[in-house]
Design a protein around this motif. Structure first.
Motif, mmCIF file in Angstrom:
data_model
loop_
_atom_site.group_PDB
_atom_site.id
_atom_site.type_symbol
_atom_site.label_atom_id
_atom_site.label_comp_id
_atom_site.label_asym_id
_atom_site.label_seq_id
_atom_site.Cartn_x
_atom_site.Cartn_y
_atom_site.Cartn_z
ATOM 1 N N ASN A 30 15.961 -37.319 8.105
ATOM 2 C CA ASN A 30 15.836 -36.923 9.510
ATOM 3 C C ASN A 30 16.996 -36.009 9.885
ATOM 4 N N ARG A 31 17.042 -35.583 11.134
ATOM 5 C CA ARG A 31 17.970 -34.531 11.567
ATOM 6 C C ARG A 31 19.354 -35.028 11.966
ATOM 7 N N SER A 32 19.637 -36.303 11.770
ATOM 8 C CA SER A 32 20.969 -36.796 12.142
ATOM 9 C C SER A 32 22.058 -36.072 11.346
ATOM 10 N N THR A 33 23.151 -35.718 12.056
ATOM 11 C CA THR A 33 24.280 -35.058 11.382
ATOM 12 C C THR A 33 25.474 -35.981 11.209
ATOM 13 N N GLY A 34 25.464 -37.140 11.883
ATOM 14 C CA GLY A 34 26.597 -38.060 11.821
ATOM 15 C C GLY A 34 27.687 -37.797 12.847
ATOM 16 N N LYS A 35 27.478 -36.822 13.725
ATOM 17 C CA LYS A 35 28.558 -36.470 14.667
ATOM 18 C C LYS A 35 28.945 -37.631 15.583
ATOM 19 N N ASP A 170 17.907 -39.750 25.709
ATOM 20 C CA ASP A 170 16.633 -39.039 25.854
ATOM 21 C C ASP A 170 16.723 -37.755 25.037
ATOM 22 N N VAL A 171 16.137 -37.783 23.851
ATOM 23 C CA VAL A 171 16.313 -36.655 22.926
ATOM 24 C C VAL A 171 15.489 -35.423 23.316
ATOM 25 N N THR A 172 14.707 -35.540 24.406
ATOM 26 C CA THR A 172 13.993 -34.337 24.873
ATOM 27 C C THR A 172 14.896 -33.457 25.735
ATOM 28 N N LEU A 173 16.035 -34.015 26.212
ATOM 29 C CA LEU A 173 16.943 -33.228 27.059
ATOM 30 C C LEU A 173 17.742 -32.243 26.221
ATOM 31 N N GLY A 179 22.498 -33.362 16.222
ATOM 32 C CA GLY A 179 23.097 -32.084 15.867
ATOM 33 C C GLY A 179 23.964 -31.451 16.942
ATOM 34 N N THR A 180 23.786 -31.844 18.204
ATOM 35 C CA THR A 180 24.582 -31.234 19.277
ATOM 36 C C THR A 180 25.985 -31.839 19.287
#
Ligand code: C5P
Length: 217
Positions: A30-35, A170-173, A179-180
């Motif tokens: 999945n797209r998790s970066t660990g930030k 809310d990951v739609t925001l 990743g942000t």
């Protein structure tokens, strides 16, 4: 941060994605970066905690001073977390653990054919939920990435996993989620309060989450 309110505490953080192998060269992830998880580990360390960072594959530098436990799959993450659980005061599940893995791992690279390919998936352990069954005096904190009914789903998740705090996202925001460098969340507590927070850097959010944890000590 001059406050050492986590001195004497052992904090385990899970971070990053997991990878679920299909064959020697392919995986589901999945797209998790660990930030977020890495930011929590750094902040807890700065506040005096002993920190164990159990992380899936990320491109992030290992925070200096943490005990770093690199893992790949959800099952491996679960085993490693269990190795340390007994001595933990706090567990923060910031990893995006894959819910499913391929039922079969192919020792050989899958060959392409002319027809479609079906890969059967089986459930992975829910790490936090398993820890919640054996909670003792520990403080357990989870994250929930939702795309609908944010608060209702998050409250449900907090109770199902027997957590003390849940950070709902809310990951739609825009400016939230994977990743942000920023996040927009609502913190929900077992006591029943719901605290919406403004968008902020993940490093600042990490300290807000730790403030809420330290109130529970
Ligand atoms: O149920 P859901 O996946 O939305 O829950 C998210 C929370 O549970 C996160 O804190 C995540 O780290 C944790 N989790 C876990 N093991 C799983 C799935 C999620 O620890 N297999």
């Amino acid at each position: 941060n001059p406050r050492l309110d986590f001195a004497g505490k052992t904090v385990l953080v899970t971070s990053g994605p997991t990878r679920e192998a299909i064959d020697p060269v392919r995986f589901i992830s999945n797209r998790s970066t660990g930030k977020m998880g890495h930011a929590l580990a750094r902040a807890a360390l700065a506040r005096g905690a002993k920190v164990i960072l159990v992380s899936g594959p990320t491109d992030l530098p290992v925070p200096l001073g943490v005990e770093y436990v690199p893992v790949t799959s959800a099952e491996e993450m679960y085993r490693r977390v269990r190795d340390y659980y007994r001595d933990c005061d706090v567990v923060i599940g910031a990893a995006a653990v894959a819910d499913y893995r391929p039922r079969q791992f192919s020792q050989q690279k899958l060959k392409k054919g002319d027809s479609d390919l079906v890969i059967e998936l089986t459930r992975n352990p829910d790490i936090l939920a398993e820890l919640g069954k054996d909670k003792g005096n520990r403080i357990l904190v989870g994250f929930a990435a939702e795309t609908q009914d944010l608060i209702a789903n998050a409250v449900d998740k907090m109770h199902k996993k027997n957590l003390d705090l849940l950070v709902a996202n809310d990951v739609t925001l825009e400016g939230a989620g994977f990743g942000t460098d920023t996040n927009i969340v609502t913190i929900i507590s077992r006591q029943g309060d719901t605290t919406p927070l403004p968008g902020m850097a993940k490093s600042d959010l990490a300290n807000v989450i730790l403030d809420r944890i330290s109130e529970l000590f």
